[in-house]
Design an enzyme around this catalytic site. Structure first.
Site, mmCIF file in Angstrom:
data_model
loop_
_atom_site.group_PDB
_atom_site.id
_atom_site.type_symbol
_atom_site.label_atom_id
_atom_site.label_comp_id
_atom_site.label_asym_id
_atom_site.label_seq_id
_atom_site.Cartn_x
_atom_site.Cartn_y
_atom_site.Cartn_z
ATOM 1 N N ASP A 44 8.005 14.604 -35.459
ATOM 2 C CA ASP A 44 7.336 13.317 -35.261
ATOM 3 C C ASP A 44 6.092 13.489 -34.393
ATOM 4 O O ASP A 44 6.164 14.007 -33.275
ATOM 5 C CB ASP A 44 8.293 12.327 -34.588
ATOM 6 C CG ASP A 44 7.657 10.965 -34.362
ATOM 7 O OD1 ASP A 44 7.841 10.086 -35.218
ATOM 8 O OD2 ASP A 44 6.969 10.788 -33.336
ATOM 9 N N LYS A 74 1.434 8.682 -37.462
ATOM 10 C CA LYS A 74 1.289 7.232 -37.303
ATOM 11 C C LYS A 74 -0.173 6.799 -37.239
ATOM 12 O O LYS A 74 -1.031 7.538 -36.737
ATOM 13 C CB LYS A 74 2.007 6.769 -36.030
ATOM 14 C CG LYS A 74 3.423 7.291 -35.887
ATOM 15 C CD LYS A 74 4.056 6.832 -34.584
ATOM 16 C CE LYS A 74 5.352 7.564 -34.304
ATOM 17 N NZ LYS A 74 5.137 8.910 -33.737
ATOM 18 N N HIS A 107 1.696 2.277 -35.996
ATOM 19 C CA HIS A 107 2.218 2.632 -34.680
ATOM 20 C C HIS A 107 2.569 1.398 -33.840
ATOM 21 O O HIS A 107 3.600 1.381 -33.158
ATOM 22 C CB HIS A 107 1.198 3.502 -33.941
ATOM 23 C CG HIS A 107 1.780 4.380 -32.890
ATOM 24 N ND1 HIS A 107 1.223 5.579 -32.533
ATOM 25 C CD2 HIS A 107 2.876 4.251 -32.109
ATOM 26 C CE1 HIS A 107 1.942 6.154 -31.583
ATOM 27 N NE2 HIS A 107 2.952 5.360 -31.297
#
Length: 282
Positions: A44, A74, A107
């Site tokens: 991530d 993101k 995000h």
């Protein structure tokens, strides 16, 4: 407990992944390489972390086949428009040196403090993400830090239901009502800040439970999250911690232990609210 779940779009995601917030430059690259070389598959990152290039280098250095990995990045909250979302995605893809992204998230949602029409801003970014998904450049699309009001507004125009909502979730602050709502909508929940910015390590209840299971406080927190059927992405650049965080599938918290952690007083909250981010942002 399964180590994977199936998202509402049919794609499979690991329940335990590797977070890279604040992991930059060579240290970040080595941490990613080490994690992937030690059975992590979910990575991530985010554009605002300014480490996508380092993460991409770590992925390449690991030598792991791309189709064995699940990579998330993101879209930052100041780029919530149709064209800007597409441009930002292309830049992330280039920095990561990948052909596609497994999961792309908004995000933070737009809000009334920063966008004249926050609903439209989120909808426009989502429309761009739906197009990128249709083109095969993104496997799954989702959101991060969306409250119920933001999700319900998005549902008015979305053709694709978000697969994931990544939220702050840890002992002392786990947004129970939002989690329950996401589950009713078949949206998976993913935890960020699972260790409450380190505040869990001084908690007596968590230390007692950890001692009972001969596990660390961190392992107890991660296991508690997993037993809520929530994906978790602990971050570390220390090899020992990276390895320790994997060892959470060989024990189980009792119903009583789960309940006691559920009812811990508020602790470790970041203070970050999707409706309060200021006009002047990074």
């Amino acid at each position: 407990m399964s180590k994977h779940i199936i998202l509402n779009d049919g794609n499979k995601i690991p329940m335990l992944g590797f977070g890279t917030y604040k992991s930059t430059d060579q240290e970040g690259t080595e941490a990613v390489r080490f994690a992937l070389s030690n059975d992590y598959q979910l990575i991530d990152t985010a554009a605002i972390y300014k480490n996508e290039a380092a993460v991409g280098k770590g992925i390449k250095a690991s030598g792991i086949n791309r189709d064995e990995l699940f990579v998330t990045t993101k879209l930052w909250r100041t780029h919530l428009g149709y064209e800007s979302a597409k441009e930002q995605f292309a830049e992330s893809l280039e920095r990561l040196q990948l052909d596609y992204i497994d999961l792309y998230l908004i995000h933070w949602p737009a809000n009334a403090k920063n966008y004249e029409n926050w609903q439209q801003a989120n909808a426009d970014a989502w429309k761009a993400m739906e197009k990128l998904q249709a083109e095969g450049k993104i496997k799954s699309i989702g959101v991060s830090n969306f409250w119920q009001e933001h999700l319900e507004a998005l549902f008015q125009t979305a053709k694709v239901r978000p697969s994931i909502n990544q939220i702050e979730f840890h002992p002392g602050y786990w947004q129970k009502d939002l989690v329950a709502y996401c589950k009713t909508q078949n949206i998976a929940v993913e935890s960020w800040s699972p260790l409450a910015r380190g505040e869990v390590f001084e908690n007596d209840l968590l230390k007692r439970i950890a001692a009972t299971h001969q596990k660390s406080v961190a392992q107890v927190c991660l296991r508690w999250i997993l037993q809520h059927n929530v994906i978790v992405i602990p971050k570390s650049t220390t090899n020992k911690r990276i390895l320790e965080n994997r060892e959470v599938f060989d024990f189980e918290l009792s119903a009583e232990e789960m309940d006691r952690i559920d009812h811990m007083p508020k602790m470790g909250f970041s203070g970050e609210s999707p409706n309060m981010w200021p006009d002047s942002v990074e």
